[in-house]
Design a protein around this motif. Structure first.
Motif, mmCIF file in Angstrom:
data_model
loop_
_atom_site.group_PDB
_atom_site.id
_atom_site.type_symbol
_atom_site.label_atom_id
_atom_site.label_comp_id
_atom_site.label_asym_id
_atom_site.label_seq_id
_atom_site.Cartn_x
_atom_site.Cartn_y
_atom_site.Cartn_z
ATOM 1 N N GLY A 221 0.744 -1.221 0.019
ATOM 2 C CA GLY A 221 -0.039 0.114 -0.083
ATOM 3 C C GLY A 221 0.867 1.356 0.100
ATOM 4 O O GLY A 221 1.654 1.367 -0.864
ATOM 5 N N ASP A 238 -4.485 0.019 -3.417
ATOM 6 C CA ASP A 238 -5.375 0.357 -2.524
ATOM 7 C C ASP A 238 -5.607 -1.158 -1.835
ATOM 8 O O ASP A 238 -5.202 -2.197 -2.157
ATOM 9 N N SER A 239 -6.529 -1.072 -0.740
ATOM 10 C CA SER A 239 -6.590 -1.951 0.081
ATOM 11 C C SER A 239 -7.247 -3.613 -0.710
ATOM 12 O O SER A 239 -6.697 -4.764 -0.431
#
Length: 498
Positions: A221, A238-239
């Motif tokens: 990230g 992104d996650s």
RNA sequence: GCAGCUGUAGCUCAGUUGGUUAGAGCGCCUGAUUGUGGAUCAGGAGGUCCCCCGUUCAAUUCGGGGCAGCUGUACCA
């Protein structure tokens, strides 16, 4: 003013990150290299040697720039103004060799090579600026059989060196699968940032071992702060994206078929990933056919290898046992070599892409591991018999004695210093000599020589306290007729040594 | 590259509240004990006290700046 005048003397010292290698290691290392080479040659690889340095542009992308001509590599200018560099691995010289002699070489070209390489980097514990690598490469074969073969040969090699099955494992992965994962999370391989992002992801995954899952997720990230407060930039996923990559990373463990099945669910939705998966499955099939079970070769998505140039299969050989080092601290040897497919390297010279795959062993680490295991190849080399120089007039006769022993295959030397007998005994002791030959006035008058067994003498002397007894006892020595010198020395050498 | 710690003999370290020839232990070399490895004894070699600048009558010691080493971290073709 009244200070003692000093002449400026050079300091006897070695540049950082370099080291001398003494007799024991040199001998054992030579034997170890011999065994590896034997295995490689038995699989059909031909030995090759190339020079220590080459034109810098032939070695790769590390052209010295004006500011830092030595960043990473050791470079210097030839008298015609061209840059030269010490080789930093054995793959770049191989690419040059193949490109230069392409027409004359059998294709595929199978070569093995060992030798020192140099890297101008900060040295650390167990990490030097000069170290030895042992490589085997197949150039001009696109078949996965060439990759699979290297993995199996590595297993053979480690076992031949005395590392038992279960104490090592070869881990295999395929770069294309990760690329497929990256595509599936929306990255575009043609995008300008793709390579940078991919590299960041590779680096993050590579740290799984050392830093753990959470740190890897951070590095995928935004980034991560380490204990010293230093900040490492992340890959910027992104996650959700990071989650997919983590699912890929965690697909390892267990039987090869199970890993393949798990990977399929992560990447099966795009071509690149599927191709990588197919390749991995094909290699797994070849391992099965060769009889190399998962006790020797496993599939492991966490193997990425830092190198950017790998294009397909990547593999790593790891020692899996722990052992206690100095001070009882557990020592884990970890990776002792790795490799993979690099289809682009020779293309730098030839224009056309030539497929290649190779494996490289970090010889120093392997040596250290064998040393800790007590499995260094033993040469049985024993120290030379020392003929004492009792009388400067008789050196010719002493040389003859040593010559007789040598002619019988026994290492022997005449003491070459000018010191007294005591110092000569000390010398022989420190050398580890099995015995010394003494022919002083007394012996000569009788036509005899005295032979002293140093190991036996040391044993006996442990029981002696008194100095007079020590000096006069003259333990473990015999006087024999001069003509019986060789036979008596043989007797002593034949005694069991501790 | 970044951060922290450390620089006195070959090694491990004392010491100098700033003052004349800077010490120990171990190691090394030579000798003694009628030509013998250990032990003992005697002698010896080995130090720009990391470097430079500053303060001072005086710096190995105090101050500043370098450099080197170690550890972690980054990079590692």
């Amino acid at each position: 003013m009244s200070k003692k005048k000093k002449t400026a003397r050079p300091k006897a010292r070695l540049p950082k990150g370099l080291r001398d290698v003494a007799a024991r290691e040199l001998r054992a290392m030579g034997r170890m290299l011999g065994i590896v080479q034997e295995v490689y040659e038995s699989w059909g690889f031909e030995p090759l040697d190339t020079p220590a340095f080459e034109y810098t542009d032939a070695l790769g992308k590390f052209l010295p720039d004006r500011d830092r001509p030595n960043a990473g590599v050791f470079s210097f200018l030839d008298d015609d103004g061209q840059w030269l560099s010490l080789r930093y691995d054995l793959t770049a010289p191989l690419a040059r060799h193949v490109a230069e002699h392409y027409d004359a070489l059998p294709k595929p070209f199978r070569r093995c090579q060992w030798g020192p390489v140099w890297r101008n980097e900060k040295p650390g514990p167990g990490r030097y600026r000069e170290f030895i690598q042992f490589d085997a490469d197949t150039v001009g074969a696109a078949s996965l059989a060439a990759d699979a073969e290297l993995c199996m040969m590595t297993a053979d090699c480690l076992e031949r060196l005395g590392i038992e099955r279960g104490q090592y494992v070869v881990r295999v992965n395929n770069r294309k699968i990760l690329d497929g994962v990256l595509v599936s999370i929306g990255a575009d391989p043609d995008d300008a940032d793709f390579k940078t992002m991919r590299l960041a992801v590779l680096r993050a995954i590579d740290k799984l071992d050392r830093l753990g899952k959470d740190a890897v997720r951070d590095l995928l990230g935004a980034g991560r702060k380490d204990v010293s407060g230093d900040y490492t930039r992340g890959a910027g996923l992104d996650s959700t994206q990071a989650g997919t990559v983590m699912a890929f990373v965690e697909a390892g463990g267990g039987a090869r078929n199970e890993v393949l099945a798990r990977l399929k669910s992560v990447v099966a939705n795009n071509d690149l990933g599927r191709q990588g998966l197919d390749e991995l499955a094909a290699m797994s099939g070849l391992f099965d056919a060769g009889g190399y079970g998962q006790d020797r070769i496993v599939l492991d998505p966490t193997i990425v290898r830092g190198l950017e140039y790998y294009t397909g299969p990547v593999f790593e050989a790891e020692l899996t046992f722990d052992t206690s080092g100095d001070g009882g601290k557990p020592v884990r040897f970890g990776s002792i070599g790795g490799g993979g497919r690099y289809d682009g390297l020779v293309a730098r010279f030839k224009g056309t892409e030539i497929p290649a795959t190779g494996f490289s062993i970090g010889v120093s680490r392997l040596y250290a591991a064998l040393d800790h295991l007590g499995k260094l190849p033993d040469e049985g080399q024993i120290a030379p018999v020392v003929v004492l120089a009792m009388d400067a007039e008789r050196m010719g006769e002493y040389q003859q004695m040593a010559g007789e022993l040598r002619a019988a295959g026994i290492r022997a030397e005449v003491y070459m210093g000018t010191s007294a007998m005591r110092a000569q005994m000390k010398y022989a002791d420190r050398r580890g000599a099995p015995c010394v030959i003494i022919e002083g006035e007394d012996e000569r008058a009788r036509g005899e020589v005295t032979i002293k067994d140093l190991a036996e003498g040391a044993r006996l002397s442990r029981e002696i306290e008194d100095n007079a007894q020590w000096r006069e006892g003259r333990p473990a020595q015999v006087s024999v007729a001069r003509k019986d010198l060789l036979a008596s020395v043989r007797d002593i050498l034949a005694r069991p040594r501790s």
